[in-house]
Design an enzyme around this catalytic site. Structure first.
Site, short mmCIF file in Angstrom:
data_model
loop_
_atom_site.label_atom_id
_atom_site.label_comp_id
_atom_site.label_asym_id
_atom_site.label_seq_id
_atom_site.Cartn_x
_atom_site.Cartn_y
_atom_site.Cartn_z
N CYS A 82 0.84 -1.21 0.00
CA CYS A 82 0.00 0.00 0.00
C CYS A 82 0.87 1.26 0.00
CB CYS A 82 -0.91 0.01 1.22
SG CYS A 82 -1.96 1.47 1.32
N CYS A 88 -2.15 5.77 6.88
CA CYS A 88 -3.46 5.17 7.18
C CYS A 88 -3.32 4.31 8.43
CB CYS A 88 -3.92 4.33 5.99
SG CYS A 88 -5.40 3.35 6.30
N CYS A 122 -3.81 -0.69 8.65
CA CYS A 122 -2.82 -1.77 8.72
C CYS A 122 -1.64 -1.32 9.58
CB CYS A 122 -2.33 -2.14 7.33
SG CYS A 122 -3.61 -2.79 6.24
N CYS A 180 -8.18 0.29 -1.05
CA CYS A 180 -7.84 -0.33 0.23
C CYS A 180 -7.45 -1.77 -0.08
CB CYS A 180 -9.01 -0.29 1.21
SG CYS A 180 -8.71 -1.28 2.70
N GLN A 209 -18.79 -11.58 11.31
CA GLN A 209 -17.33 -11.64 11.22
C GLN A 209 -16.86 -11.09 9.88
OE1 GLN A 209 -15.09 -12.31 13.42
NE2 GLN A 209 -16.05 -13.55 15.01
N TYR A 263 -23.00 -14.40 24.92
CA TYR A 263 -22.73 -13.27 24.02
C TYR A 263 -22.95 -13.71 22.57
CZ TYR A 263 -20.09 -11.64 28.14
OH TYR A 263 -19.69 -11.29 29.41
N ASP A 286 -17.98 -15.87 23.91
CA ASP A 286 -17.29 -15.02 22.93
C ASP A 286 -17.57 -13.56 23.30
OD1 ASP A 286 -16.03 -13.95 20.75
OD2 ASP A 286 -17.55 -14.55 19.29
N CYS A 300 -10.73 -12.01 21.33
CA CYS A 300 -10.00 -11.17 20.37
C CYS A 300 -8.97 -10.30 21.08
CB CYS A 300 -10.97 -10.30 19.56
SG CYS A 300 -11.96 -9.17 20.56
#
Length: 483
Positions: free
Chosen positions: A84, A90, A93, A187, A312, A341, A412, A439
């Site tokens: 990129c 940005c 990432c 993107c 997701q 959840y 989750d 996560c």
């Protein structure tokens, strides 16, 4: 009498230039290294373990320094050239400057370190990270923002020449700046069709003189472009978020999009909001064309996804993640499984094909309704969904009284982890096995420590890379009740 040099205290000052080798990642996108005298340094910059850098100190603490990288003197062998052209400007990432192999190694280390140092687990069984099949163009949802303040690239500032007008931008917010937007043509995490829509809308908006939203002044028409894509059914959702509804304008945009992408199955929506924020949702929704939703397939199940539904963002890796839940949980056709959840029920429904009964519990009423609709869509009769607050054990116990106790609980939670009362509720249900989907490795470790203290042992942790080019990692951890 002179003090030997090695015994003299090294005094660092703000503004000093130091050289050091980066050894690890740290919090808040920083990296860590040590000076030749052994002082720890938190270094800001686009860096990688193995880099030899010069850095300028901007803060001196009693036990460590904070510095900004000035120059990479010797590059880490993990480094690659980012694909990129605006990487670094940005905020999407964080790790595109290192190889994908290195990214997986970093993520495995992060999970292991969190479990050991925060959770207190000795030599945890952290399995190799399950890599994504696509390290680029994997996202099925992207939100772009529109602004009257374009973020200027350093090259433009240095040359004193503007590459584009300053008063219109459609892309991503600059890191830490809610007003300015980095104007993007592409993107590299989005699907090709999404990038095509991005450029069609920009051209349309500029031609029509559409006023971009000014966040600080709370003025302007065009706010956001939110896109969803169904990989399995090849459906595209285009959701334009504006400050008011203009039927004729939306019809003209529909015709422009259809002319530019005649082969693409598409639904066009217009979400309208008057709120003083930059969130890509609206209080009113107008379906301009198509069904107003897309349908995505996970395994042998179809899920109807509306503009504001949670789903997701990496379809292929979502299947990998859910298969791991079944595998590490050892779910059998005789099991009753609770899914805490549960959101719109994706995990619950995925598990339902493998167990006797799957019960989903969620506090958000609209998500429960979506879950019930998806169960009906797939003809599943062995699922039950409850709107309930996990923090209230007695209410939960009363609601679940007619159903079998769970042998397995899947949880989750959001990124912040489980609320202590919700964690207590789960443990009071006394399942044989807990499958914790996380996560955030730090919060997995924190909650895992409490789970272990209440009579469970962690048998494995399986990281799954849902987000290549970023520092985020998903983990499926299994806890078994000690006999």
């Amino acid at each position: 009498m002179h003090t030997p040099l090695e015994q003299q205290e090294i005094r660092y000052r703000k503004g000093d230039i130091i050289e050091l080798t980066i050894t690890d990642h740290a919090e808040k996108d920083k990296c860590f290294g040590k000076t030749t005298e052994g002082m720890g340094v938190m270094v800001s910059g686009i860096l990688a373990p193995g880099d030899r850098v010069s850095a300028q100190i901007y803060k001196v603490k009693s036990r460590y320094l904070e510095a900004r990288a000035i120059e990479v003197l010797e590059a880490s062998p993990d480094r690659v050239e980012p694909v990129c052209p605006v990487f670094g400007s940005c905020g999407g990432c964080k790790w595109m400057h290192v190889s994908y192999e290195a990214q997986l190694r970093y993520k495995h280390k992060k999970v292991t370190d969190s479990l050991e140092h925060i959770g207190g687990f000795e030599s945890p069984d952290v399995r190799p990270v399950l890599a994504a099949p696509d390290a680029l163009h994997y996202r099925n949802k992207v939100e772009f923002s529109c602004s009257n303040m374009r973020y200027l690239l350093q090259s433009e500032i240095d040359s004193d020449q503007l590459a584009k007008p300053k008063t219109f931008a459609l892309g991503f917010h600059a890191p830490g700046n809610f007003e300015k937007v980095l104007d993007l043509d592409t993107c590299y995490l989005a699907k090709e069709c999404m990038n095509r829509v991005l450029n069609v809308l920009r051209d349309f908006a500029i031609e029509r003189g559409l006023e971009p939203y000014a966040a600080k002044a709370h003025e302007g028409y065009l706010r956001n472009l939110m896109l969803r894509y169904s990989e399995r059914h090849e459906q595209l959702m285009v959701n334009i978020v504006t400050s008011w509804y203009d039927k004729a304008l939306m019809q003209a945009l529909k015709e422009r999009l259809e002319a530019a992408m005649p082969e693409q199955q598409m639904t066009l929506l217009n979400n309208v909001t008057t709120r003083k924020n930059t969130v890509a949702t609206g209080e009113q929704e107008y379906v301009i064309s198509g069904d107003g939703y897309v349908t995505e397939r996970l395994g042998d199940l179809d899920f109807r996804i509306s503009a504001n539904s949670f789903f997701q963002t990496n379809t292929r890796q979502a299947e990998t993640l859910y298969d791991q839940i079944i595998a590490v949980g050892g779910i059998t056709p005789e099991d009753t499984v609770y899914d805490l959840y549960c959101g719109t029920g994706t995990i619950t429904l995925y598990l339902a094909r493998h167990c006797k009964q799957a019960i989903g519990i969620e506090v958000v009423e609209s998500a429960v309704k979506d879950a019930e609709m998806n169960a009906e869509l797939n003809g599943l009769s062995n699922t039950v969904f409850f709107q309930a607050d996990l923090k209230n054990f007695h209410a939960m116990q009363e609601a679940l009284e007619p159903y079998a106790k769970p042998r397995i609980i899947v949880t989750d939670p959001p990124r912040a982890g489980m609320h202590p009362k919700a964690l207590d509720t789960m443990l009071k249900l006394q399942p044989e096995r807990i499958v914790y989907v996380s996560c955030n490795p730090d919060n997995l470790a924190r909650d895992g420590k409490e789970i272990a203290a209440r009579g469970y042992r962690m048998t494995s942790a399986q990281p799954v890379d849902m987000f290549p080019q970023t520092n985020h990692i998903e983990t499926v951890a299994c806890f078994e009740r000690a006999e």
